[in-house]
Design an enzyme around this catalytic site. Sequence first.
Site, PDB file in Angstrom:
ATOM      1  N   GLU A   1       9.652  -3.177  13.223  1.00 24.88           N
ATOM      2  CA  GLU A   1       9.341  -2.168  12.215  1.00 24.88           C
ATOM      3  C   GLU A   1       8.054  -1.450  12.612  1.00 24.88           C
ATOM      4  O   GLU A   1       6.975  -2.045  12.633  1.00 24.88           O
ATOM      5  CB  GLU A   1       9.188  -2.822  10.840  1.00 24.88           C
ATOM      6  CG  GLU A   1       9.006  -1.815   9.726  1.00 24.88           C
ATOM      7  CD  GLU A   1       8.965  -2.452   8.351  1.00 24.88           C
ATOM      8  OE1 GLU A   1       9.432  -1.810   7.396  1.00 24.88           O
ATOM      9  OE2 GLU A   1       8.457  -3.585   8.233  1.00 24.88           O
TER      10      GLU A   1
ATOM     11  N   SER B   1       5.640  -6.976   4.221  1.00 25.74           N
ATOM     12  CA  SER B   1       6.257  -7.265   5.512  1.00 25.74           C
ATOM     13  C   SER B   1       7.098  -8.532   5.426  1.00 25.74           C
ATOM     14  O   SER B   1       6.873  -9.401   4.575  1.00 25.74           O
ATOM     15  CB  SER B   1       5.176  -7.443   6.583  1.00 25.74           C
ATOM     16  OG  SER B   1       4.474  -8.662   6.371  1.00 25.74           O
TER      17      SER B   1
ATOM     18  N   CYS C   1      10.088   1.242   3.589  1.00 24.30           N
ATOM     19  CA  CYS C   1      11.100   0.326   4.117  1.00 24.30           C
ATOM     20  C   CYS C   1      12.483   0.966   4.166  1.00 24.30           C
ATOM     21  O   CYS C   1      13.415   0.372   4.687  1.00 24.30           O
ATOM     22  CB  CYS C   1      11.143  -0.962   3.297  1.00 24.30           C
ATOM     23  SG  CYS C   1      11.629  -0.713   1.581  1.00 24.30           S
TER      24      CYS C   1
ATOM     25  N   PHE D   1       0.804  -1.221   0.000  1.00 23.80           N
ATOM     26  CA  PHE D   1       0.000   0.000   0.000  1.00 23.80           C
ATOM     27  C   PHE D   1       0.833   1.265   0.000  1.00 23.80           C
ATOM     28  O   PHE D   1       0.338   2.333  -0.376  1.00 23.80           O
ATOM     29  CB  PHE D   1      -0.930   0.025   1.225  1.00 23.80           C
ATOM     30  CG  PHE D   1      -0.225   0.316   2.532  1.00 23.80           C
ATOM     31  CD1 PHE D   1       0.072   1.617   2.917  1.00 23.80           C
ATOM     32  CD2 PHE D   1       0.133  -0.715   3.385  1.00 23.80           C
ATOM     33  CE1 PHE D   1       0.731   1.878   4.112  1.00 23.80           C
ATOM     34  CE2 PHE D   1       0.792  -0.462   4.581  1.00 23.80           C
ATOM     35  CZ  PHE D   1       1.088   0.849   4.939  1.00 23.80           C
TER      36      PHE D   1
ATOM     37  N   GLU E   1      -5.223  -4.131  -1.353  1.00 18.77           N
ATOM     38  CA  GLU E   1      -6.648  -3.790  -1.337  1.00 18.77           C
ATOM     39  C   GLU E   1      -6.893  -2.425  -0.685  1.00 18.77           C
ATOM     40  O   GLU E   1      -7.974  -1.856  -0.822  1.00 18.77           O
ATOM     41  CB  GLU E   1      -7.454  -4.874  -0.612  1.00 18.77           C
ATOM     42  CG  GLU E   1      -7.070  -5.140   0.829  1.00 18.77           C
ATOM     43  CD  GLU E   1      -5.949  -6.175   0.974  1.00 18.77           C
ATOM     44  OE1 GLU E   1      -5.899  -6.840   2.026  1.00 18.77           O
ATOM     45  OE2 GLU E   1      -5.116  -6.302   0.046  1.00 18.77           O
TER      46      GLU E   1
ATOM     47  N   LYS F   1      -1.175  -7.921  -8.330  1.00 21.13           N
ATOM     48  CA  LYS F   1      -2.151  -7.917  -7.249  1.00 21.13           C
ATOM     49  C   LYS F   1      -1.833  -6.720  -6.357  1.00 21.13           C
ATOM     50  O   LYS F   1      -0.917  -6.759  -5.560  1.00 21.13           O
ATOM     51  CB  LYS F   1      -2.060  -9.225  -6.452  1.00 21.13           C
ATOM     52  CG  LYS F   1      -3.361  -9.647  -5.738  1.00 21.13           C
ATOM     53  CD  LYS F   1      -3.864  -8.693  -4.670  1.00 21.13           C
ATOM     54  CE  LYS F   1      -3.114  -8.829  -3.370  1.00 21.13           C
ATOM     55  NZ  LYS F   1      -3.726  -7.941  -2.289  1.00 21.13           N
TER      56      LYS F   1
END
Length: 485
Positions: A376, A227, A282, A150, A177, A174
């Site tokens: 994180e 992740s 990241c 995202f 969402e 993909k």
Amino acid sequence: MKYSPVNNYINGQFVHSQSTASLEVTSPLNGELLSTVPLSVAADMDAAVKAANAAFAGWSKTPIKERVQVFFRYKNLLHQHMDELSQLICEENGKTMDEAIAEVEKSIELTEFACSLPQLVTGEILEVSRGIECRTTYAAVGVVASIVPFNFPAMVPNWTIPNALALGNCMIIKPSEKVPLTVGRLAMLLKEAGLPDGVFNIVHGDSAMVEAICDHPGIEAVSFVGSTKVAKIVYQRATANFKRCLALGGAKNHLLVLPDAIPGMTALNVVASMSGCAGQRCMAASAMVAVGNSDHIIEKICEEARKIIPGKNLGAVINKASKDRIEQFITEAEAQGAKILVDGRGAVVEGKEEGTYVGPTVIDYVRPDMAVATEEIFGPVISIMRTNTVDEALVIENANTYGNAASVFTQNGGMARYIIENASAGMIGVNVGVPVPREPFSFGGWNESKFGVGDITGKSSIAFWTKLKKATVKWNPEAGVNWMS
């Protein structure tokens, strides 16, 4: 609802999912309902793979010099639609407009690199014996998949789309969402640029579609960004199904600040790194190790952090669950004895009370065993640990299970070189808060920040998206037969 419901994109057309289940898509900026996104099913993935497979024969046989013409046009379209794309990124992700523009600009740079691929995949030829030559050529892998997160609705998809497609593959992507809108707009621009139907497809959904990608026998390669927990699962599941896989995970990037660092420059870079994209990247600075007497630099960092204002030059975090999680980390650190120098909890932006904002947060006197020092956080939070020596700082950095990036702030070239050589991370910065390599240099970390071989962008990505074919050719019968023939 501001936009029409999101649909899958298969064989050059937006089509309804065969599922009736969906999720709402809301803006982190103000809680506005933007759209709905379908929770696709296996039949949707089958249709996308079928379309990609049908397009593969023609696309992969198209000369690469012709394939990249699509991306020259796509690059120009990204320029032309910069404002529209940036606005869409802001709305669905929560970034500031400047950050969204920078994301589109990076997408353009990534596409420019793809346009250079004909000069990088020329193959090799050598006469290995009199009258006998060996040559190598690059062949596309086939139907591939890209699973994207995202936090960068345009940039991370463009880590994979231009290179994978220019090299002759057909793709199913993909999207997250949480941010499904931008990728759909990219699909329209690719079609306008002349990409044949079926070469690029979008299947929306949740973890069920990630599993479908890993399991589908028609998909040859899978890239993933997200992740570490999920990256491990994707890597294990995809490779167990005999697919090649490159899965990029999370990070806990350390900034090592030495006493000789220039205070103003260091503070600006540290704060920009920890707060840019609301810390949801990241490559964000999440932990700082202050070596020796660095109080004067920490004071400057706090001064700069207080200039970062939610809703003005700091965007929202993706949703309320994320906001609550970030603030819980801060509260837990305070309870464990850390000192909150700048507190971003409880941030509310006037007129956008339903938005999900966390202010910049600076936490000092953090111990290496605290959660804020090891996990994180994915928010605009920097945790400061203190050491007496560089070697002690490197012990902290290298004990970190991740290995995405590390930076050192110093004016001592020898010390900078020492840290470059000894820090266990795939990307190192010197007086740079976000050490992201520019094209053609590749992006990728070490340790639990990456699973698989190679990197996801730049020259290193060529090996992932292609298969090397070797041919040995003999044309001179007068040479007779030898051990080679």
